[in-house]
Write an enzyme that holds these catalytic residues in place. Structure first.
Site, PDB file in Angstrom:
ATOM      1  N   LYS A 208     -13.305   4.411  15.872  1.00  0.00           N
ATOM      2  CA  LYS A 208     -13.244   5.870  16.090  1.00  0.00           C
ATOM      3  C   LYS A 208     -13.556   6.609  14.793  1.00  0.00           C
ATOM      4  O   LYS A 208     -13.935   7.781  14.820  1.00  0.00           O
ATOM      5  CB  LYS A 208     -11.907   6.283  16.702  1.00  0.00           C
ATOM      6  CG  LYS A 208     -10.669   5.992  15.860  1.00  0.00           C
ATOM      7  CD  LYS A 208     -10.378   6.986  14.775  1.00  0.00           C
ATOM      8  CE  LYS A 208      -9.323   6.499  13.826  1.00  0.00           C
ATOM      9  NZ  LYS A 208      -9.067   7.403  12.690  1.00  0.00           N
TER      10      LYS A 208
ATOM     11  N   ALA B  35      -0.894  11.135   8.948  1.00  0.00           N
ATOM     12  CA  ALA B  35       0.252  10.774   8.110  1.00  0.00           C
ATOM     13  C   ALA B  35       1.110  11.978   7.733  1.00  0.00           C
ATOM     14  O   ALA B  35       2.337  11.935   7.861  1.00  0.00           O
ATOM     15  CB  ALA B  35      -0.246  10.050   6.869  1.00  0.00           C
TER      16      ALA B  35
ATOM     17  N   GLY C 229       0.838  -1.197   0.000  1.00  0.00           N
ATOM     18  CA  GLY C 229       0.000   0.000   0.000  1.00  0.00           C
ATOM     19  C   GLY C 229       0.870   1.243   0.000  1.00  0.00           C
ATOM     20  O   GLY C 229       1.964   1.244   0.593  1.00  0.00           O
TER      21      GLY C 229
ATOM     22  N   PHE D 127     -10.137  -2.726  -0.073  1.00  0.00           N
ATOM     23  CA  PHE D 127      -9.392  -3.468  -1.108  1.00  0.00           C
ATOM     24  C   PHE D 127      -8.806  -4.773  -0.579  1.00  0.00           C
ATOM     25  O   PHE D 127      -8.081  -5.471  -1.282  1.00  0.00           O
ATOM     26  CB  PHE D 127      -8.263  -2.587  -1.667  1.00  0.00           C
ATOM     27  CG  PHE D 127      -8.754  -1.268  -2.213  1.00  0.00           C
ATOM     28  CD1 PHE D 127      -9.783  -1.220  -3.144  1.00  0.00           C
ATOM     29  CD2 PHE D 127      -8.202  -0.076  -1.783  1.00  0.00           C
ATOM     30  CE1 PHE D 127     -10.251  -0.008  -3.642  1.00  0.00           C
ATOM     31  CE2 PHE D 127      -8.658   1.143  -2.272  1.00  0.00           C
ATOM     32  CZ  PHE D 127      -9.691   1.179  -3.202  1.00  0.00           C
TER      33      PHE D 127
ATOM     34  N   GLN E 200     -12.313   6.033   5.493  1.00  0.00           N
ATOM     35  CA  GLN E 200     -12.588   4.681   6.011  1.00  0.00           C
ATOM     36  C   GLN E 200     -13.867   4.637   6.842  1.00  0.00           C
ATOM     37  O   GLN E 200     -14.498   3.608   6.973  1.00  0.00           O
ATOM     38  CB  GLN E 200     -11.416   4.217   6.868  1.00  0.00           C
ATOM     39  CG  GLN E 200     -10.118   4.106   6.107  1.00  0.00           C
ATOM     40  CD  GLN E 200     -10.041   2.844   5.286  1.00  0.00           C
ATOM     41  OE1 GLN E 200      -9.543   1.838   5.728  1.00  0.00           O
ATOM     42  NE2 GLN E 200     -10.584   2.894   4.084  1.00  0.00           N
TER      43      GLN E 200
ATOM     44  N   GLY F 105      -0.643   4.753  -0.072  1.00  0.00           N
ATOM     45  CA  GLY F 105      -1.419   5.991   0.044  1.00  0.00           C
ATOM     46  C   GLY F 105      -0.695   6.937   0.992  1.00  0.00           C
ATOM     47  O   GLY F 105       0.523   6.836   1.209  1.00  0.00           O
TER      48      GLY F 105
ATOM     49  N   LYS G  11      -7.085   0.745   9.345  1.00  0.00           N
ATOM     50  CA  LYS G  11      -8.121   0.994  10.353  1.00  0.00           C
ATOM     51  C   LYS G  11      -9.470   0.613   9.763  1.00  0.00           C
ATOM     52  O   LYS G  11      -9.996   1.311   8.899  1.00  0.00           O
ATOM     53  CB  LYS G  11      -8.079   2.453  10.788  1.00  0.00           C
ATOM     54  CG  LYS G  11      -6.799   2.768  11.579  1.00  0.00           C
ATOM     55  CD  LYS G  11      -6.746   4.171  12.108  1.00  0.00           C
ATOM     56  CE  LYS G  11      -5.515   4.373  12.985  1.00  0.00           C
ATOM     57  NZ  LYS G  11      -5.302   5.754  13.390  1.00  0.00           N
TER      58      LYS G  11
HETATM   59  N1  LIG Z   1      -3.761   8.882   6.221  1.00  0.00           N
HETATM   60  C1  LIG Z   1      -3.609   8.840   7.531  1.00  0.00           C
HETATM   61  O1  LIG Z   1      -3.283   9.858   8.170  1.00  0.00           O
HETATM   62  C2  LIG Z   1      -3.793   7.579   8.258  1.00  0.00           C
HETATM   63  C3  LIG Z   1      -4.423   6.496   7.684  1.00  0.00           C
HETATM   64  N2  LIG Z   1      -4.573   5.349   8.396  1.00  0.00           N
HETATM   65  C4  LIG Z   1      -5.189   4.172   7.812  1.00  0.00           C
HETATM   66  O2  LIG Z   1      -4.301   3.646   6.841  1.00  0.00           O
HETATM   67  C5  LIG Z   1      -5.019   2.962   5.824  1.00  0.00           C
HETATM   68  C6  LIG Z   1      -4.562   3.475   4.478  1.00  0.00           C
HETATM   69  O3  LIG Z   1      -4.936   4.814   4.361  1.00  0.00           O
HETATM   70  P1  LIG Z   1      -4.167   5.863   3.487  1.00  0.00           P
HETATM   71  O4  LIG Z   1      -2.758   5.512   3.298  1.00  0.00           O
HETATM   72  O5  LIG Z   1      -4.465   7.174   4.101  1.00  0.00           O
HETATM   73  O6  LIG Z   1      -4.881   5.686   2.088  1.00  0.00           O
HETATM   74  P2  LIG Z   1      -5.258   6.832   1.077  1.00  0.00           P
HETATM   75  O7  LIG Z   1      -6.682   7.155   1.241  1.00  0.00           O
HETATM   76  O8  LIG Z   1      -4.278   7.966   1.182  1.00  0.00           O
HETATM   77  O9  LIG Z   1      -4.967   6.219  -0.334  1.00  0.00           O
HETATM   78  C7  LIG Z   1      -5.755   5.415  -1.065  1.00  0.00           C
HETATM   79  C8  LIG Z   1      -4.886   4.313  -1.576  1.00  0.00           C
HETATM   80  O10 LIG Z   1      -5.695   3.346  -2.188  1.00  0.00           O
HETATM   81  C9  LIG Z   1      -5.069   2.918  -3.370  1.00  0.00           C
HETATM   82  N3  LIG Z   1      -6.058   2.376  -4.278  1.00  0.00           N
HETATM   83  C10 LIG Z   1      -6.964   3.033  -5.016  1.00  0.00           C
HETATM   84  N4  LIG Z   1      -7.703   2.149  -5.716  1.00  0.00           N
HETATM   85  C11 LIG Z   1      -7.248   0.925  -5.398  1.00  0.00           C
HETATM   86  C12 LIG Z   1      -7.620  -0.394  -5.769  1.00  0.00           C
HETATM   87  N5  LIG Z   1      -8.607  -0.624  -6.604  1.00  0.00           N
HETATM   88  N6  LIG Z   1      -6.942  -1.417  -5.233  1.00  0.00           N
HETATM   89  C13 LIG Z   1      -5.950  -1.195  -4.348  1.00  0.00           C
HETATM   90  N7  LIG Z   1      -5.567   0.020  -3.958  1.00  0.00           N
HETATM   91  C14 LIG Z   1      -6.211   1.068  -4.482  1.00  0.00           C
HETATM   92  C15 LIG Z   1      -4.405   4.152  -3.892  1.00  0.00           C
HETATM   93  O11 LIG Z   1      -3.385   3.827  -4.787  1.00  0.00           O
HETATM   94  C16 LIG Z   1      -3.871   4.747  -2.611  1.00  0.00           C
HETATM   95  O12 LIG Z   1      -2.621   4.175  -2.333  1.00  0.00           O
HETATM   96  C17 LIG Z   1      -6.478   3.225   6.127  1.00  0.00           C
HETATM   97  O13 LIG Z   1      -7.017   2.115   6.783  1.00  0.00           O
HETATM   98  C18 LIG Z   1      -6.464   4.410   7.076  1.00  0.00           C
HETATM   99  O14 LIG Z   1      -7.551   4.410   7.972  1.00  0.00           O
HETATM  100  C19 LIG Z   1      -4.118   5.233   9.660  1.00  0.00           C
HETATM  101  C20 LIG Z   1      -3.477   6.270  10.264  1.00  0.00           C
HETATM  102  C21 LIG Z   1      -3.261   7.514   9.613  1.00  0.00           C
HETATM  103  O1  LIG Z   2      -6.414   7.462  11.700  1.00  0.00           O
HETATM  104  C1  LIG Z   2      -6.173   8.623  11.560  1.00  0.00           C
HETATM  105  C2  LIG Z   2      -5.718   9.478  12.669  1.00  0.00           C
HETATM  106  O2  LIG Z   2      -5.218   8.710  13.722  1.00  0.00           O
HETATM  107  C3  LIG Z   2      -6.394   9.255  10.253  1.00  0.00           C
HETATM  108  O3  LIG Z   2      -7.729   9.329  10.113  1.00  0.00           O
HETATM  109  P1  LIG Z   2      -8.378   9.805   8.742  1.00  0.00           P
HETATM  110  O4  LIG Z   2      -8.401   8.616   7.842  1.00  0.00           O
HETATM  111  O5  LIG Z   2      -9.726  10.289   9.150  1.00  0.00           O
HETATM  112  O6  LIG Z   2      -7.519  10.922   8.212  1.00  0.00           O
END
Ligand SMILES: NC(=O)C1=CN([C@@H]2O[C@H](COP(=O)(O)OP(=O)(O)OC[C@H]3O[C@@H](n4cnc5c(N)ncnc54)[C@H](O)[C@@H]3O)[C@@H](O)[C@H]2O)C=CC1
Ligand SMILES: O=C(CO)COP(=O)(O)O
Length: 584
Positions: A443, A347, A188, A291, A538, A190, A314
């Site tokens: 949450k 992030a 992953g 996914f 999410q 993102g 998450k």
């Molecule tokens: N962004 C943040 O600040 C934080 C996110 N998380 C958790 O981390 C996890 C990942 O979140 P993010 O990195 O923020 O994701 P993101 O929302 O930034 O990115 C979306 C990702 O999904 C991918 N994607 C799109 N279509 C797809 C498909 N069909 N198949 C597979 N991948 C595909 C994209 O390439 C991209 O890498 C989530 O569960 C989120 O709750 C946890 C802590 C912090």
């Molecule tokens: O998990 C997160 C903060 O701890 C990030 O949450 P969001 O996906 O709502 O940005």
């Protein structure tokens, strides 16, 4: 005199447990509580004999080593161990050290244990040996000078001091060399996936003895057009869309999901899932949870059977009326063990190296627990542990694990702490996989509710009511569906609990964009589509999954806040209606 007493302790213990058996520290402590601390240096000597290392303290770290065992282990290039705290096997010591032929132990007057590895040609000679190399680290000297009471000759050091000492002592031992190193893959890329890949790549560079330097990062391949304003704009390419992986590997920046953050050059973007996971012992799952099944299907037959995972996702998975933790779903689908990372983590802030905390829940599977003699699972052989481990319901998991081979460094709290910790990323290791996973997943529902309330024009008092009630529902949910293993203190004490709740309801995307939706009078899904540039909220899918699960069990009334978020998403009730749900 003191040594004689130690010798007596050793003889008794030897009679009691037999030569070569592992110590039973608690029992020994009970039997020899009255023995005063030895005040002279102890040497590992006399091949064939067992040596008792004794420290009279509340933590009572006893360890028996037979010199012949040590010798054999040296020959195997394996390692010997010391459990500084018998109840926590993860404090293993020291690292493999093929050149070290003697280990000298000195009981510090305050109760600490100094360990000096000695490099020499003779193994465990009984004749006087040259003085050991001065390997006490500055940190240890500092500790001894400052933290330990110099007069505490027979008193017990505090547990903190014991832990500090054992950790520090560990640092005094040269890095060892297992034949294999851990290869790390982040699945992953993102916002969070790329940030985690960055911090892992910094760590692998810092610990080349344990980890391969390169960190593979699987990227869901996309075409990206760099605007003219981008520092990476190449007139020769112009407006031609380019592969995101190509851009990441060329410019070391994920221009789409983590713009303006330089990535270490050892983060390697890989568009092939199968290739990215090949040969990796550590798989870090980090993508939006919708996914998951598609991704797991693709990697299933391509991972090492003894790989271990950490899920940073998450969310929860709901199948056939069953709710599963994401990490457990990953583990069961892939036939591996997978822990969970969650915390108050935005992030982009972490990518900018602003300090934050996180929690990692990992229950080292019994077959991966190494004993002093370097084998798996204490005195048992790797095979005898049968690859069993407990699941989040406290039952023996249906997934039988393949033990991590002994030629890899161990994978336990200590190694994961090493891998994920950065100066700006403080990691707390726990074993409550349920608390950490559910805190992170649920949450997000509460964060959406907070966004609704704030978008509606209400302020902190209303948001606080939502957060408090949200936390109560999270705890009730954990108690109801995972009563066997939930440790409620996780919600109060860990970043994965209240910490994540607060940051998510005041600064994260689920909160921000649901607030925006109410302010603009459009659906959250619409905002996700128009404002998030491919990122995912999410909280939307989690709300739907959790509420459908609760409805199928007739439990809607027990979780009014969770259910209200779904009703508002579907425009069946208004934000104004929320207080009515709590009148009773
Ligand atoms: N962004 C943040 O600040 C934080 C996110 N998380 C958790 O981390 C996890 C990942 O979140 P993010 O990195 O923020 O994701 P993101 O929302 O930034 O990115 C979306 C990702 O999904 C991918 N994607 C799109 N279509 C797809 C498909 N069909 N198949 C597979 N991948 C595909 C994209 O390439 C991209 O890498 C989530 O569960 C989120 O709750 C946890 C802590 C912090
Ligand atoms: O998990 C997160 C903060 O701890 C990030 O949450 P969001 O996906 O709502 O940005």
């Amino acid at each position: 005199m003191a040594l004689n007493k130690v010798g007596k302790g050793w003889r008794e213990a030897r009679e009691h447990f037999g030569a070569g058996t592992r110590s039973r520290p608690k029992e020994l402590h009970r039997r020899h509580r009255s023995i005063p601390p030895p005040r002279r240096r102890l040497r590992v000597a006399d091949p064939g004999l067992m040596t008792l290392l004794y420290r009279p303290s509340a933590l009572a770290p006893y360890k028996f080593w037979r010199a012949s065992d040590l010798q054999q282990q040296q020959q195997q290039r394996s390692f010997v161990g010391l459990f500084s705290n018998p109840s926590r096997r993860s404090h293993r010591f020291p690292r493999p050290q093929p050149n070290v032929t003697q280990l000298h132990f000195q009981i510090h007057p305050a109760g600490g244990l100094l360990v000096r590895p000695f490099v020499g040609s003779r193994i465990f000679s009984t004749s006087p040996s040259p003085p050991p190399r001065p390997t006490v680290s500055p940190r240890l000297s500092q500790l001894l000078a400052s933290e330990l009471p110099s007069t505490a000759l027979s008193s017990s050091p505090s547990s903190t001091v014991c832990r500090s000492l054992s950790r520090t002592a560990k640092m005094t031992v040269p890095n060892g060399s297992f034949r294999q190193k851990h290869k790390v893959t982040v699945i992953g890329s993102g916002n969070w996936g790329t940030t985690v890949a960055k911090l892992l790549a910094e760590s692998t560079r810092e610990h080349p003895d344990v980890f391969e330097e390169e960190v593979q990062m699987w990227v869901y391949e996309e075409k990206v057009t760099l605007p003219k304003t981008s520092p990476h704009y190449d007139p020769a390419v112009g407006d031609e869309p380019q592969n995101l992986t190509g851009i990441i590997n060329k410019y070391h920046e994920n221009v789409k999901y983590l713009p303006n953050i330089p990535l270490p050059s050892n983060v390697i973007a890989n568009p092939s899932l199968q290739d990215a996971v090949k040969g990796s012992t550590i798989l870090v799952f980090n993508f939006p949870h919708e996914f998951i099944n598609n991704i797991l299907r693709q990697v299933k037959d391509h991972i090492l059977p003894y790989a271990r995972g950490i899920s940073c996702i998450k969310g929860v998975t709901v199948t056939d009326d069953k709710i599963e933790l994401i990490c457990e779903h990953i583990g069961d689908t892939l036939g591996i063990y997978c822990g969970a990372l969650s915390g108050a983590n935005i992030a982009s802030e972490i990518a900018n190296e602003e300090w934050c905390e996180t929690t990692i829940a990992y229950n080292t599977p019994p077959c991966d627990i190494r004993s002093a003699n370097g084998s798996s699972n204490g005195s048992e052989s790797p095979a005898s542990s049968n690859g069993e481990h407990k699941d989040s319901r406290g039952q023996v998991s249906k997934t039988k694990l393949v033990p991590l081979p002994l030629d890899y460094p161990p994978l336990d709290h200590e190694e994961f702490h090493k891998l994920f910790s950065r100066p700006y990323f403080t990691v707390s290791m726990v074993s409550d996989v349920v608390g950490v996973s559910l805190g992170g997943a649920l949450k997000n529902i509460v964060a959406i509710a907070c966004g609704f309330v704030e978008g509606h024009g209400w302020n902190m008092t209303a948001k606080t009511a939502v957060m408090r009630r949200g936390m109560l529902e999270i705890i009730a949910f954990a108690r109801e569906f995972f009563p066997e293993t939930i440790q409620e203190k996780t919600f109060w004490e860990e970043s994965a609990g209240w910490g994540d709740m607060i940051v998510s309801c005041t600064a994260a995307r689920n909160w921000r964009y649901s607030k925006m939706a109410v302010e603009r009078g459009v659906s959250v899904q619409e905002i996700e589509r128009t404002e998030l540039n491919g990122q995912k909220l999410q909280g939307i899918s989690t709300t739907r999954e959790v509420s459908s699960f609760l409805r199928s069990r007739g439990l809607e009334n027990h979780y009014p806040l969770f259910m209200a978020v779904e009703l508002i998403l579907d425009q069946k009730i208004k934000v104004d209606d929320i207080p009515k749900l709590f009148r009773k």
